[in-house]
Design an enzyme around this catalytic site. Structure first.
Site, PDB file in Angstrom:
ATOM      1  N   ASN A 162       0.879  -1.169   0.000  1.00 40.21           N
ATOM      2  CA  ASN A 162       0.000   0.000   0.000  1.00 40.21           C
ATOM      3  C   ASN A 162       0.915   1.216   0.000  1.00 40.21           C
ATOM      4  O   ASN A 162       1.473   1.594   1.027  1.00 40.21           O
ATOM      5  CB  ASN A 162      -0.875  -0.034   1.262  1.00 40.21           C
ATOM      6  CG  ASN A 162      -1.829   1.136   1.330  1.00 40.21           C
ATOM      7  OD1 ASN A 162      -1.754   2.071   0.521  1.00 40.21           O
ATOM      8  ND2 ASN A 162      -2.719   1.119   2.305  1.00 40.21           N
TER       9      ASN A 162
ATOM     10  N   ARG B  15      -2.462  -1.988  -3.563  1.00 35.79           N
ATOM     11  CA  ARG B  15      -3.654  -1.177  -3.372  1.00 35.79           C
ATOM     12  C   ARG B  15      -3.544   0.018  -4.312  1.00 35.79           C
ATOM     13  O   ARG B  15      -2.529   0.715  -4.328  1.00 35.79           O
ATOM     14  CB  ARG B  15      -3.731  -0.698  -1.933  1.00 35.79           C
ATOM     15  CG  ARG B  15      -4.896   0.231  -1.724  1.00 35.79           C
ATOM     16  CD  ARG B  15      -4.783   0.962  -0.429  1.00 35.79           C
ATOM     17  NE  ARG B  15      -5.914   1.860  -0.277  1.00 35.79           N
ATOM     18  CZ  ARG B  15      -5.870   2.977   0.419  1.00 35.79           C
ATOM     19  NH1 ARG B  15      -4.756   3.338   1.020  1.00 35.79           N
ATOM     20  NH2 ARG B  15      -6.930   3.744   0.508  1.00 35.79           N
TER      21      ARG B  15
ATOM     22  N   HIS C 139     -12.580   3.096   0.161  1.00 33.71           N
ATOM     23  CA  HIS C 139     -12.592   2.028   1.179  1.00 33.71           C
ATOM     24  C   HIS C 139     -13.319   0.790   0.651  1.00 33.71           C
ATOM     25  O   HIS C 139     -13.836  -0.017   1.431  1.00 33.71           O
ATOM     26  CB  HIS C 139     -13.328   2.458   2.477  1.00 33.71           C
ATOM     27  CG  HIS C 139     -12.666   3.557   3.252  1.00 33.71           C
ATOM     28  ND1 HIS C 139     -13.367   4.577   3.836  1.00 33.71           N
ATOM     29  CD2 HIS C 139     -11.362   3.774   3.554  1.00 33.71           C
ATOM     30  CE1 HIS C 139     -12.528   5.386   4.460  1.00 33.71           C
ATOM     31  NE2 HIS C 139     -11.303   4.918   4.299  1.00 33.71           N
TER      32      HIS C 139
ATOM     33  N   ARG D 147     -11.046  15.774   7.710  1.00 36.07           N
ATOM     34  CA  ARG D 147     -11.860  16.170   6.539  1.00 36.07           C
ATOM     35  C   ARG D 147     -13.248  16.613   6.978  1.00 36.07           C
ATOM     36  O   ARG D 147     -13.839  16.017   7.882  1.00 36.07           O
ATOM     37  CB  ARG D 147     -11.999  14.992   5.569  1.00 36.07           C
ATOM     38  CG  ARG D 147     -10.703  14.557   4.931  1.00 36.07           C
ATOM     39  CD  ARG D 147     -10.991  13.524   3.833  1.00 36.07           C
ATOM     40  NE  ARG D 147      -9.779  12.880   3.385  1.00 36.07           N
ATOM     41  CZ  ARG D 147      -9.550  11.563   3.494  1.00 36.07           C
ATOM     42  NH1 ARG D 147     -10.451  10.759   4.018  1.00 36.07           N
ATOM     43  NH2 ARG D 147      -8.422  11.049   3.040  1.00 36.07           N
TER      44      ARG D 147
ATOM     45  N   ARG E  42      -9.292   9.259  20.415  1.00 39.64           N
ATOM     46  CA  ARG E  42      -8.874   9.011  21.799  1.00 39.64           C
ATOM     47  C   ARG E  42      -8.531  10.308  22.515  1.00 39.64           C
ATOM     48  O   ARG E  42      -8.921  10.535  23.662  1.00 39.64           O
ATOM     49  CB  ARG E  42      -7.660   8.076  21.838  1.00 39.64           C
ATOM     50  CG  ARG E  42      -8.043   6.642  21.602  1.00 39.64           C
ATOM     51  CD  ARG E  42      -6.831   5.799  21.296  1.00 39.64           C
ATOM     52  NE  ARG E  42      -6.255   6.178  20.011  1.00 39.64           N
ATOM     53  CZ  ARG E  42      -5.401   5.430  19.337  1.00 39.64           C
ATOM     54  NH1 ARG E  42      -4.998   4.284  19.828  1.00 39.64           N
ATOM     55  NH2 ARG E  42      -4.941   5.818  18.162  1.00 39.64           N
TER      56      ARG E  42
ATOM     57  N   GLY F 132     -10.662   1.841  12.956  1.00 38.24           N
ATOM     58  CA  GLY F 132     -10.178   2.269  14.277  1.00 38.24           C
ATOM     59  C   GLY F 132     -11.264   2.694  15.251  1.00 38.24           C
ATOM     60  O   GLY F 132     -11.342   2.179  16.371  1.00 38.24           O
ATOM     61  N   ILE F 133     -12.127   3.629  14.857  1.00 38.58           N
ATOM     62  CA  ILE F 133     -13.176   4.116  15.756  1.00 38.58           C
ATOM     63  C   ILE F 133     -14.306   3.086  15.858  1.00 38.58           C
ATOM     64  O   ILE F 133     -14.784   2.763  16.942  1.00 38.58           O
ATOM     65  CB  ILE F 133     -13.719   5.484  15.259  1.00 38.58           C
ATOM     66  CG1 ILE F 133     -12.582   6.521  15.260  1.00 38.58           C
ATOM     67  CG2 ILE F 133     -14.882   5.948  16.114  1.00 38.58           C
ATOM     68  CD1 ILE F 133     -12.964   7.868  14.653  1.00 38.58           C
TER      69      ILE F 133
ATOM     70  N   ASN G 185     -13.185   0.170  18.059  1.00 41.36           N
ATOM     71  CA  ASN G 185     -12.707   0.416  19.421  1.00 41.36           C
ATOM     72  C   ASN G 185     -13.544   1.347  20.282  1.00 41.36           C
ATOM     73  O   ASN G 185     -13.383   1.353  21.496  1.00 41.36           O
ATOM     74  CB  ASN G 185     -11.286   0.992  19.369  1.00 41.36           C
ATOM     75  CG  ASN G 185     -10.305  -0.021  18.837  1.00 41.36           C
ATOM     76  OD1 ASN G 185     -10.085  -1.052  19.449  1.00 41.36           O
ATOM     77  ND2 ASN G 185      -9.729   0.260  17.676  1.00 41.36           N
TER      78      ASN G 185
ATOM     79  N   GLU H  61      -8.012  -5.193   5.229  1.00 40.01           N
ATOM     80  CA  GLU H  61      -7.858  -4.838   3.820  1.00 40.01           C
ATOM     81  C   GLU H  61      -6.700  -5.602   3.171  1.00 40.01           C
ATOM     82  O   GLU H  61      -6.778  -5.965   2.007  1.00 40.01           O
ATOM     83  CB  GLU H  61      -7.661  -3.319   3.691  1.00 40.01           C
ATOM     84  CG  GLU H  61      -8.966  -2.576   3.967  1.00 40.01           C
ATOM     85  CD  GLU H  61      -8.793  -1.077   4.152  1.00 40.01           C
ATOM     86  OE1 GLU H  61      -8.387  -0.669   5.244  1.00 40.01           O
ATOM     87  OE2 GLU H  61      -9.066  -0.329   3.214  1.00 40.01           O
TER      88      GLU H  61
HETATM   89  P1  ADP Z   1      -7.017   5.311   9.147  1.00 34.65           P
HETATM   90  O1  ADP Z   1      -6.685   3.898   8.716  1.00 34.65           O
HETATM   91  O2  ADP Z   1      -8.083   5.970   8.360  1.00 34.65           O
HETATM   92  O3  ADP Z   1      -5.812   6.187   9.357  1.00 34.65           O
HETATM   93  P2  ADP Z   1      -7.838   4.014  11.623  1.00 34.65           P
HETATM   94  O4  ADP Z   1      -8.791   3.015  11.101  1.00 34.65           O
HETATM   95  O5  ADP Z   1      -6.504   3.552  12.115  1.00 34.65           O
HETATM   96  O6  ADP Z   1      -7.645   5.209  10.613  1.00 34.65           O
HETATM   97  O7  ADP Z   1      -8.575   4.781  12.830  1.00 34.65           O
HETATM   98  C1  ADP Z   1      -7.989   5.794  13.556  1.00 34.65           C
HETATM   99  C2  ADP Z   1      -8.999   6.252  14.619  1.00 34.65           C
HETATM  100  O8  ADP Z   1      -9.324   5.115  15.450  1.00 34.65           O
HETATM  101  C3  ADP Z   1      -8.488   7.343  15.538  1.00 34.65           C
HETATM  102  O9  ADP Z   1      -9.484   8.358  15.676  1.00 34.65           O
HETATM  103  C4  ADP Z   1      -8.332   6.632  16.875  1.00 34.65           C
HETATM  104  O10 ADP Z   1      -8.624   7.466  17.948  1.00 34.65           O
HETATM  105  C5  ADP Z   1      -9.328   5.517  16.803  1.00 34.65           C
HETATM  106  N1  ADP Z   1      -8.887   4.414  17.675  1.00 34.65           N
HETATM  107  C6  ADP Z   1      -7.884   3.549  17.437  1.00 34.65           C
HETATM  108  N2  ADP Z   1      -7.705   2.713  18.492  1.00 34.65           N
HETATM  109  C7  ADP Z   1      -8.608   3.081  19.430  1.00 34.65           C
HETATM  110  C8  ADP Z   1      -8.935   2.634  20.750  1.00 34.65           C
HETATM  111  N3  ADP Z   1      -8.302   1.616  21.317  1.00 34.65           N
HETATM  112  N4  ADP Z   1      -9.959   3.254  21.400  1.00 34.65           N
HETATM  113  C9  ADP Z   1     -10.629   4.274  20.811  1.00 34.65           C
HETATM  114  N5  ADP Z   1     -10.353   4.752  19.585  1.00 34.65           N
HETATM  115  C10 ADP Z   1      -9.371   4.171  18.899  1.00 34.65           C
END
Ligand code: ADP
Length: 396
Positions: A7, A90, A179, A240, A284, A330-331, A334, A383
């Site tokens: 990627n 990718r 995505h 964004r 976070r 990520g969000i 988590n 992915e």
């Molecule tokens: P990208 O791939 O688009 O850069 P990610 O899928 O890695 O993004 O997501 C990043 C987001 O996920 C951030 O806003 C981060 O705060 C959130 N995030 C990652 N791990 C955690 C966690 N353990 N608890 C809460 N939020 C998390």
């Protein structure tokens, strides 16, 4: 067969070496600061993460460093490059030309290049990565997997913008969505976990990361998605803006004396949750700030959730119903509170969250109550694995 998944961005490159039989990750890592100085991160399966400074004036040196790490006598995971059977790349934008992944050859390279003006920051970097791999691994089959391809099934009512039609005809201005690899992977997994045929389900996938998008997948086909011509449209993201009144660009641009390019930069890099909160683009950090009473951080989180709630409602309407809603990235994977808050606004659809089941991070599972009319799931996206599968299917 071992498949190297690449990627490639303009100054960074993520990689994974995946064994296609076991689908295990043999090694992974990234190259950063390409064109500046160069830093390689390498982690073999079950081993420690290693970081090393290696000069990377171009992507060729970066990929060379990856290949050297993979074949390194001490910490490498393969003996020689002949153990790499294929490379999956990718590629961000496939325009209307690519409705699925493709084998890379002169003809497809030319067609990818023709999509460059649709993604001027991403596609040229992806092409550089492909060319560097071709140079270093001649004869190894390579596949391009597009972020846009899964959404090419959208009907014209979903992809047509309310602007003069000639802009579509002349410049291909339309909704493409991104995505796609994640939306495809997560929607398929959702059907498998729920145990219903994919081609009979109405699924809404919420890919909520730093970049975020939602898609409506009806009977296995993407029928709408929140990102548009570029990834700027739709949800409020880390930096964004997502949807806004287009007149804001002229209004603020004039007030602040900013050019169109500068406004574009503001909307892509200084807006979203970062712009609203003034604190951070990272969920976070915002949660931590909100807990100490920072009102703008709380507002940013609330605006994020509210936009997600609205899009889910819109896509349930677009499909005339919804069987399952999946959270990922990520969000989505988590943030327990975000899932709870969003679902508490979806009771009109028959959504009933099981708070105990929801109390988990990054684990594949159903998080709705047994009697919920709509099933809600947490499905960690993968992915790289999806790219490896696509690659294997085309080189076999
Ligand atoms: P990208 O791939 O688009 O850069 P990610 O899928 O890695 O993004 O997501 C990043 C987001 O996920 C951030 O806003 C981060 O705060 C959130 N995030 C990652 N791990 C955690 C966690 N353990 N608890 C809460 N939020 C998390």
């Amino acid at each position: 067969m071992n498949i190297l998944v690449i990627n490639c961005g303009s100054s960074s490159l993520k990689y994974q070496l995946i064994n296609s039989e076991t689908e295990g990750v043999l090694a992974k890592g990234l190259c950063e600061r390409i064109g500046i100085d160069g830093m390689l991160t390498y982690q073999p399966e079950g081993g420690e993460k290693e970081k090393s400074e290696i000069a990377m004036p171009t992507h060729t040196e970066a990929i060379n460093a990856v290949l050297a790490a993979l074949t390194n006598e001490k910490s490498g995971v393969i003996k020689s490059l002949s153990e790499v059977g294929a490379v999956g790349h990718r590629v961000v934008h496939g325009g209307e030309k690519f409705t699925s992944s493709c084998l890379i050859n002169d003809e497809s390279m030319k067609a990818i290049e023709e999509c460059n003006d649709l993604a001027p920051l991403h596609n040229p970097a992806n092409l550089i990565g492909i060319r560097a791999c071709q140079e270093l691994m001649p004869g190894v089959p390579m596949v391009a997997v597009f972020d846009t391809a899964f959404h090419q099934t959208m009907p014209d009512v979903a992809y047509t913008y309310g602007i003069p039609y000639e802009y579509y005809e002349k410049y291909k201005v339309r909704r493409y969505g991104f995505h796609g690899t994640s939306h495809s992977y997560v929607s398929k997994r959702t059907a498998e976990i729920v145990g219903k045929p994919y081609d009979q389900m109405k699924i809404i996938v919420c890919h909520l990361g730093n970049g975020a998008s939602i898609s409506a997948v009806n009977c296995g086909k993407s029928v709408d998605t929140s990102m548009g011509l570029t990834p700027l449209e739709g949800l409020v993201m880390g930096t964004r803006s997502g949807d806004l009144d287009p007149a804001i660009i002229d209004f603020v641009g004039k007030k602040e004396g900013l050019s169109l390019d500068e406004m574009n930069e503001v909307l892509n890099k200084k807006s979203g949750m970062l712009g609203i909160s003034g604190v951070s683009s990272d969920g976070r950090d915002l949660e931590a700030a909100a807990e100490t009473g920072n009102k703008r951080a709380q507002l940013a989180l609330d605006v994020f959730d509210y936009r997600v709630i609205k899009y889910i409602g819109a896509y349930a309407a677009a499909m005339n119903g919804v069987d399952a809603i999946a959270f990922t990235a990520g969000i989505g994977e988590n943030n327990i509170k975000m899932r709870k808050d969003v679902c508490s606004s979806l009771t009109y659809l028959g959504v009933k969250l099981d708070e105990e089941k929801n109390n988990v991070r990054g684990e594949e599972r159903i998080i709705s109550a047994d009697d919920s009319k709509v099933q809600v799931l947490l499905v960690p996206t993968n992915e790289e694995l999806a790219i490896a599968r696509e690659t294997l299917a085309l080189v076999k």
